[in-house]
Motif scaffolding. Sequence first.
Motif, PDB file in Angstrom:
ATOM      1  N   THR A   1       0.808  -1.228   0.000  1.00  0.00           N
ATOM      2  CA  THR A   1       0.000   0.000   0.000  1.00  0.00           C
ATOM      3  C   THR A   1       0.843   1.280   0.000  1.00  0.00           C
ATOM      4  O   THR A   1       0.331   2.353  -0.276  1.00  0.00           O
TER       5      THR A   1
ATOM      6  N   SER B   1       4.234   4.000  -0.762  1.00  0.00           N
ATOM      7  CA  SER B   1       4.942   4.467  -1.958  1.00  0.00           C
ATOM      8  C   SER B   1       6.445   4.462  -1.674  1.00  0.00           C
ATOM      9  O   SER B   1       6.868   4.607  -0.526  1.00  0.00           O
ATOM     10  N   SER B   2       7.239   4.293  -2.734  1.00  0.00           N
ATOM     11  CA  SER B   2       8.697   4.249  -2.564  1.00  0.00           C
ATOM     12  C   SER B   2       9.197   5.533  -1.920  1.00  0.00           C
ATOM     13  O   SER B   2      10.111   5.504  -1.090  1.00  0.00           O
ATOM     14  N   ASP B   3       8.590   6.668  -2.280  1.00  0.00           N
ATOM     15  CA  ASP B   3       9.045   7.959  -1.746  1.00  0.00           C
ATOM     16  C   ASP B   3       8.915   8.010  -0.231  1.00  0.00           C
ATOM     17  O   ASP B   3       9.831   8.420   0.467  1.00  0.00           O
TER      18      ASP B   3
ATOM     19  N   ALA C   1       9.012   0.184  -3.145  1.00  0.00           N
ATOM     20  CA  ALA C   1       7.733  -0.434  -2.765  1.00  0.00           C
ATOM     21  C   ALA C   1       7.343  -1.474  -3.818  1.00  0.00           C
ATOM     22  O   ALA C   1       7.816  -1.429  -4.959  1.00  0.00           O
TER      23      ALA C   1
END
Length: 296
Positions: A229, A231-233, A239
Motif C-alpha cells: 500500500t 509508496s517508494s518515496d 515499494a
Amino acid sequence: MTAEFDFKTYLGKTKATVEAALDGSLGPEHPESLREAMRYSLLAGGKRLRPILCLAACELAGGEAKQALPTAVALEMIHTMSLIHDDLPTMDDDDVRRGRPTNHKVYGEAVAILAGDALLTRAFEMVSLRSPGVPAERLLKVVGELSLVAGAPGLVGGQVVDLESEGKQVDLDTLEYIHLHKTGALLGACVITGALIGDADDTLIAALRTYARGIGLAFQIIDDILDVTGSSDVLGKTAGKDLISDKTTYPKLLGLEESRKRAIDLVQEAKTALQPWSTRARPLLALADFIASRDR
Ligand code: GRG
C-alpha cells in the motif's frame, strides 16, 4: 494523579539523543574509506525504533536511559549492518534504502560487506568497552543476548530460511519463523538488553519477551502491508518488491484486511503483557501503537 504522557515529545527527544550518540559513536576508523561507508549507512536516518525501545525498557526496569545508550547504539549498528548485507546483489539486491542509494551502490560490494562487518564488531565493542558505570555482569548478559540474536539462532538463521524460500510458496508457520528470526529477534533484544541494564527482575524480563514477540511479528506484518500500500518515496525503499519477486507475505496468505487485524491483535497482546507496569510502561505501550499505525 500522574502527569499526561506526550508520546510525540518523548519520541522527538529520545530520537535526538540517539542521533547524537550515533554521530559520536565512530572513532577514527582507518582507512577513511571504511569510516565513510560505515557513517553513510549508520547516519542515513531511519526511525531509530530499536535504540528507542532499548532506552524505554531500561527506564521501565528502573535504570537511567544514559546507562543503556551505548547498547542502544550497538543495536542500531547491528540493524544497519543487517540492512547493508540484506541489500547486496547476492541477497535482496536493492538499490535504494532510507531514501538514498544502498551502500554497495556507492562504495562497491567489497567495502559494503566490510563496512557491515565493522559495524557488527563495533557493536560488541560499544557494549563491552564503552558502557561506563554498568556492572560487568549485566554487560556480559547483554553480550550473550546480542550474540544469540545476531547469529544462527536469530537474524542469520532467519535470513537463510528466507533466502531458501525464494520462489516457493511457504506456509504461515514458515513465514512466522522467518519473521520471528529475521525481524522479531532483534526487536526483542532491544527491550531485553535495555531491561538487563536497568537490572530488571525475571518477571519483567518474561513480560518483555511476550511484548517483544507481539511487536516483532506486528512490525513485520505492517512491513508486508506497506510494501503493497505504501509508496517508494515515503518508504525510502522500493515499494511493491514483494509482489514483483512473488514473495510469500502476510497479505498474500491472509489478505490485507485479515493481516491488519492480526497486527492489531498482536499489538494488543504485547500491550496486555505490560499492563502491571502501566505508568512506567507508557513509552513502550505507545511504541507498540506506533508500530501498528506507522506509514513508513
Ligand atoms: C546480523 C550477523 C548478522 C547478519 C545479518 C542480512 C541479514 C543477516 C539479515 C537480514 C535482516 C533484515 C534486513 C530484516 C528486515 C528487518 C526490517 C523489517 C527492517 C526495516 O526496519 P525499519 O523499518 O527500518 O525499522 P529503519 O530504516 O526505519 O531503521
